[in-house]
Design an enzyme around this catalytic site. Sequence first.
Site, PDB file in Angstrom:
ATOM      1  CG  ASP A 138      -1.882   1.254   1.178  1.00 34.50           C
ATOM      2  OD1 ASP A 138      -2.452   1.530   0.098  1.00 34.50           O
ATOM      3  OD2 ASP A 138      -2.025   1.952   2.190  1.00 34.50           O
ATOM      4  CB  SER A 139       0.139   4.718  -0.951  1.00 27.73           C
ATOM      5  OG  SER A 139      -1.015   4.932  -0.161  1.00 27.73           O
ATOM      6  CE1 TYR A 183       2.700   5.803  -3.392  1.00 30.52           C
ATOM      7  CE2 TYR A 183       1.684   3.975  -4.567  1.00 30.52           C
ATOM      8  CZ  TYR A 183       2.759   4.513  -3.887  1.00 30.52           C
ATOM      9  OH  TYR A 183       3.881   3.749  -3.708  1.00 30.52           O
ATOM     10  N   GLY A 184      -2.978   9.244  -4.228  1.00 32.42           N
ATOM     11  CA  GLY A 184      -4.229   9.647  -4.882  1.00 32.42           C
ATOM     12  C   GLY A 184      -4.191  10.957  -5.633  1.00 32.42           C
ATOM     13  CB  CYS A 207      -2.948   0.582  -2.786  1.00 36.23           C
ATOM     14  SG  CYS A 207      -2.899   2.314  -3.257  1.00 36.23           S
ATOM     15  CG  ASN A 208      -9.350   0.614  -3.625  1.00 36.41           C
ATOM     16  OD1 ASN A 208     -10.151  -0.144  -4.148  1.00 36.41           O
ATOM     17  ND2 ASN A 208      -9.109   0.594  -2.332  1.00 36.41           N
ATOM     18  CB  THR A 209      -4.589   4.991  -5.546  1.00 37.28           C
ATOM     19  OG1 THR A 209      -5.555   5.490  -4.617  1.00 37.28           O
ATOM     20  CG2 THR A 209      -4.129   6.103  -6.441  1.00 37.28           C
ATOM     21  CD  GLU A 255      -0.370   7.301   5.367  1.00 36.50           C
ATOM     22  OE1 GLU A 255       0.760   7.332   5.873  1.00 36.50           O
ATOM     23  OE2 GLU A 255      -0.938   6.227   5.034  1.00 36.50           O
ATOM     24  CB  CYS A 274      -9.591   4.778  -0.443  1.00 39.15           C
ATOM     25  SG  CYS A 274      -8.035   5.239   0.357  1.00 39.15           S
ATOM     26  CB  THR A 275      -7.029  -0.029   1.649  1.00 35.26           C
ATOM     27  OG1 THR A 275      -5.872   0.680   1.185  1.00 35.26           O
ATOM     28  CG2 THR A 275      -7.447  -1.068   0.646  1.00 35.26           C
ATOM     29  CG  HIS A 276      -5.518   5.345   3.761  1.00 38.35           C
ATOM     30  ND1 HIS A 276      -4.889   4.763   2.689  1.00 38.35           N
ATOM     31  CD2 HIS A 276      -4.536   5.905   4.524  1.00 38.35           C
ATOM     32  CE1 HIS A 276      -3.583   4.981   2.793  1.00 38.35           C
ATOM     33  NE2 HIS A 276      -3.344   5.663   3.894  1.00 38.35           N
TER      34      HIS A 276
HETATM   35  N1  DGL Z   1      -5.021   3.181   0.440  1.00 40.45           N
HETATM   36  C1  DGL Z   1      -4.865   3.742  -0.882  1.00 40.45           C
HETATM   37  C2  DGL Z   1      -6.089   3.371  -1.719  1.00 40.45           C
HETATM   38  O1  DGL Z   1      -6.699   2.353  -1.439  1.00 40.45           O
HETATM   39  C3  DGL Z   1      -4.542   5.151  -0.703  1.00 40.45           C
HETATM   40  C4  DGL Z   1      -4.246   6.039  -1.520  1.00 40.45           C
HETATM   41  C5  DGL Z   1      -3.361   7.219  -1.440  1.00 40.45           C
HETATM   42  O2  DGL Z   1      -2.188   7.044  -1.102  1.00 40.45           O
HETATM   43  O3  DGL Z   1      -3.854   8.282  -1.820  1.00 40.45           O
HETATM   44  O4  DGL Z   1      -6.439   4.016  -2.667  1.00 40.45           O
END
Ligand code: DGL
Length: 274
Positions: free
Chosen positions: A7-8, A39-40, A70-72, A162, A194-196
Site C-alpha cells: 500500500d501507499s 498516491y491519490g 491500494c485501490n489507487t 496518515e 480506498c483501503t484507508h
Molecule cells: N489506500 C490507498 C487506496 O486504497 C490510498 C491512496 C493514497 O495514497 O492516496 O487508494
Amino acid sequence: MAVGIFDSGLGGLTVYDAVTKRLPEVPFVYFGDNANTPYGVRTADDIYDLTCAGVERLWDEGCDLVILACNTASAAALRRMQEGWVPPDKRVLGVFVPLIEALTERQWGDNSPPREVAVKHVALFATPATVSSRAFQRELAFRAVGVDVEAQPCGGVVDAIEAGDMILAEALVRSHVEALQRRMPSPEAAILGCTHYPLMQDVFQDALGLEVRVYSQAQLVAESLADYLHRRPEMVGPGQAAKLLTTGDPKKVGAKATQFLRRQMTYEAAFDDD
Ligand code: DGL
C-alpha cells in the site's frame, strides 16, 4: 511461504489485519510507501513507478504473490503491470474485483455476461486518481448492467489519516458524503474504494445513514485470498519471515500503525538508504 501486501501507506493495514486473522499460518510481508503517500493526487506514471518499486521489494522477500491493498495503485497501475511487467512466475492482484463480486453477488470466476443486479444506485468514495481512472465503473460494467455509480473524489482524507489527524479526517468525510448526496440523495450502497477509509467506516456509516449498506474491502479481500491460495497453493512464495517494511520512519510509522490496529506493529526500513 510468504505473501506480499502493498500500500501507499497505512491504509493497506486494514487488509493486512484481515488477511493475517483469516490466514494465520501464512507469513505476510507488508510494504507501506509512507514516504511517498498519498498516491491519490499523483499521475498514473508516477503511481506505476512507485508501485513497481514496492512490488519488486516484496519479490526480494520471497513473495511471489503480491496483493495491491491500494485501490489507487490497482486502478492506475495494475493493468499496465500485468500486461507488460509481471514475470510469468509471479502474480500481482488488486482489490477491486472481490468488492465488485460482492456488490454484484457473483462467485469468483463467474464470467457470465453482465446482468441486472439488486442495487441500482451506488456511491463510490475513493481518491481523486481512482475516481478519474474510472476503473471501478469499467470492472462493474463487465458484471452488471443498469447500475448508476456516483463517484466522490475524497481529497485530503488520506493525508489526514496518515498525519494521524482524525478530527480533520472526520470533518472531510462528512463534507464528502454531503457533496455526494447533493448529486445522489439516496444511494442503496456505498463503496469505500480506498483501503484507508475503513479506518473511518463508522463516520461514513453515520453520515450516510443506517439504511445505506457500506461495503469495505478488508474482509472481502481476505476471503478472496483464502480461496485463491486454496486453488493455487503454489503461489505462496519461498519467503519465510513475516515483516513490516516502510519507506518512511519505521518508529513513527510503527507508532501510528500500533494505534490503528491496537496491536504492536514493528516496522523496519524498506531500503538501506531510507
Ligand atoms: N489506500 C490507498 C487506496 O486504497 C490510498 C491512496 C493514497 O495514497 O492516496 O487508494
